[in-house]
Design a protein around this motif. Structure first.
Motif, PDB file in Angstrom:
ATOM      1  N   GLY A  72      19.186  74.475  53.183  1.00 19.34           N
ATOM      2  CA  GLY A  72      19.758  74.952  54.437  1.00 19.34           C
ATOM      3  C   GLY A  72      20.770  76.056  54.258  1.00 19.34           C
ATOM      4  N   LEU A  73      21.212  76.295  53.001  1.00 15.43           N
ATOM      5  CA  LEU A  73      22.236  77.304  52.755  1.00 15.43           C
ATOM      6  C   LEU A  73      21.660  78.682  52.469  1.00 15.43           C
ATOM      7  CD1 LEU A  73      24.711  75.276  50.485  1.00 15.43           C
ATOM      8  CD2 LEU A  73      25.142  76.086  52.806  1.00 15.43           C
ATOM      9  N   ALA A 143      32.885  70.110  62.894  1.00 17.97           N
ATOM     10  CA  ALA A 143      31.887  70.412  63.926  1.00 17.97           C
ATOM     11  C   ALA A 143      31.532  69.172  64.744  1.00 17.97           C
ATOM     12  CB  ALA A 143      30.627  70.986  63.274  1.00 17.97           C
ATOM     13  N   LEU A 144      31.330  68.053  64.079  1.00 20.33           N
ATOM     14  CA  LEU A 144      30.969  66.823  64.792  1.00 20.33           C
ATOM     15  C   LEU A 144      32.115  66.331  65.667  1.00 20.33           C
ATOM     16  CD1 LEU A 144      29.060  64.805  62.026  1.00 20.33           C
ATOM     17  CD2 LEU A 144      28.082  66.106  63.913  1.00 20.33           C
ATOM     18  N   TRP A 281      20.297  67.289  56.165  1.00 20.94           N
ATOM     19  CA  TRP A 281      21.347  68.256  55.866  1.00 20.94           C
ATOM     20  C   TRP A 281      21.046  69.650  56.383  1.00 20.94           C
ATOM     21  CZ3 TRP A 281      25.920  66.643  55.304  1.00 20.94           C
ATOM     22  CH2 TRP A 281      26.123  65.347  54.830  1.00 20.94           C
ATOM     23  N   VAL A 282      19.788  70.022  56.456  1.00 24.15           N
ATOM     24  CA  VAL A 282      19.450  71.304  57.085  1.00 24.15           C
ATOM     25  C   VAL A 282      19.895  71.274  58.549  1.00 24.15           C
ATOM     26  CG1 VAL A 282      17.566  72.788  57.856  1.00 24.15           C
ATOM     27  CG2 VAL A 282      17.568  71.897  55.518  1.00 24.15           C
ATOM     28  N   LYS A 287      24.183  72.517  62.787  1.00 26.19           N
ATOM     29  CA  LYS A 287      25.106  72.001  63.789  1.00 26.19           C
ATOM     30  C   LYS A 287      26.533  72.431  63.484  1.00 26.19           C
ATOM     31  CE  LYS A 287      25.953  67.843  66.491  1.00 26.19           C
ATOM     32  NZ  LYS A 287      25.489  66.461  66.758  1.00 26.19           N
ATOM     33  N   ALA A 288      26.851  72.581  62.211  1.00 23.08           N
ATOM     34  CA  ALA A 288      28.181  73.005  61.814  1.00 23.08           C
ATOM     35  C   ALA A 288      28.358  74.515  61.885  1.00 23.08           C
ATOM     36  CB  ALA A 288      28.485  72.521  60.398  1.00 23.08           C
ATOM     37  N   GLY A 289      27.301  75.215  62.292  1.00 21.22           N
ATOM     38  CA  GLY A 289      27.385  76.665  62.407  1.00 21.22           C
ATOM     39  C   GLY A 289      27.219  77.400  61.102  1.00 21.22           C
ATOM     40  N   ILE A 290      26.712  76.709  60.072  1.00 17.51           N
ATOM     41  CA  ILE A 290      26.501  77.349  58.769  1.00 17.51           C
ATOM     42  C   ILE A 290      25.070  77.854  58.718  1.00 17.51           C
ATOM     43  CG2 ILE A 290      26.470  77.000  56.270  1.00 17.51           C
ATOM     44  CD1 ILE A 290      28.522  74.756  56.686  1.00 17.51           C
ATOM     45  N   GLU A 291      24.906  79.183  58.742  1.00 17.51           N
ATOM     46  CA  GLU A 291      23.586  79.793  58.736  1.00 17.51           C
ATOM     47  C   GLU A 291      23.200  80.184  57.313  1.00 17.51           C
ATOM     48  OE1 GLU A 291      21.523  79.999  61.220  1.00 17.51           O
ATOM     49  OE2 GLU A 291      22.957  79.066  62.610  1.00 17.51           O
TER      50      GLU A 291
END
Length: 293
Positions: A72-73, A143-144, A281-282, A287-291
């Motif tokens: 996901g990173l 984020a959560l 985790w992806v 959801k945490a805004g990490i693209e």
């Protein structure tokens, strides 16, 4: 036999690689050589094994970081965890603990989040690199919970502790094995543990889920992975040897480092777990805004 550790010497990947290599070498009479291939987080070493001939003679230590988080990173990590690797076996899992400077006025995780909601940007949390569990955990918790907590980057955990102990930093989300001595010495205050169950070493400490603030379970797990096209008989033989090695109390003790949890799963359970972790985790990173970079 070559066991590639996708990080520098020291740390969780290296400990697992060296512990299992020694045990497997003693069992089989073959030489298991650890090869550290750090670089680009854990990408360099993991990419190397993904592209290696699937002859059963090269394995990689896989964990939450390189098997799940990297999917996901990065847009192009250079491998696909599910398509390019076969799990030989997962052996240990470590929780994280959210700790605070000892004189932080907010005494519980619930109070910390309530303060952060009322005072955006007033609290800070140390991190040690965008791809690390410390950074990911901090970002996802914020984020959560829907709060603004300033992430302060460091080059490693030790500089974070220097500022945390000196009162210059408010929070840190770190491996429980590392946080435990500081907690027991009264140098920092533990707020919550990230595992689904409470830590046996700190039974009084609530889990993140128990606090009712965030529904998050996070553990950094480790095991051995082979290139996906490795012949099935070789994978099965390796699985059998890993299973035998981890039945040793001495091996389990070394892997657990005091606060870890030994894992024992059959191949089907292992495969299902890895697939679920990648998907989980992806989604949480987004959801945490990490693209992806």
């Amino acid at each position: 036999m070559r066991v590639v550790v996708p990080s520098a010497a020291g740390g969780g990947f290296d400990l697992v690689g060296r512990t299992l290599s020694q045990a497997l070498g003693e069992q089989t009479g073959q030489a298991f050589v650890v090869e550290n291939r750090p670089g680009a987080g854990t990408l360099v070493g993991t990419q190397f094994v993904a592209r290696t001939a699937p002859d059963g003679y090269t394995l990689v230590v896989g964990g939450l970081s390189n098997i799940a988080l990297n999917m996901g990173l990065y847009k192009e990590p250079g491998y696909d965890s599910l398509a390019d690797f076969a799990a030989v076996g997962l052996v240990v899992s470590h929780s994280y603990t959210l700790v605070a400077r000892k004189d932080l006025p907010q005494e519980t995780f619930k109070e910390v989040i309530a303060f952060a909601r009322a005072h955006p940007g007033k609290l800070n949390i140390g991190t040690s690199g965008v791809g690390t569990g410390q950074y990911i955990g901090a970002a996802i918790i914020a984020a959560l919970a829907g709060v603004d907590i300033v992430k302060v980057p460091y080059k490693g955990a030790q500089p974070v502790y220097q500022d945390l102990l000196a009162g210059r930093l408010d929070l840190f989300f770190d491996n429980t094995t590392t946080t435990r001595p500081y907690v027991e010495a009264g140098q920092v205050r533990a707020l919550a543990v990230s595992s689904r169950e409470r830590s046996p070493s700190m039974p009084q400490l609530p889990t993140l889920i128990e606090t009712g603030v965030v529904d998050l379970e996070m553990e950094t797990w480790f095991g051995l992975f082979a290139p996906a096209r490795t012949p099935r008989p070789l994978v099965e033989r390796l699985r059998s040897e890993v299973d035998k090695a981890t039945r040793s109390s001495e091996v389990r003790s070394r892997l657990e480092m005091g606060s870890g949890r030994s894992l024992r799963m059959n191949p089907a359970e292992t495969e299902a777990f890895v697939k679920a972790e990648v998907a989980k985790w992806v989604a949480l990173l987004r959801k945490a805004g990490i693209e992806p970079e």
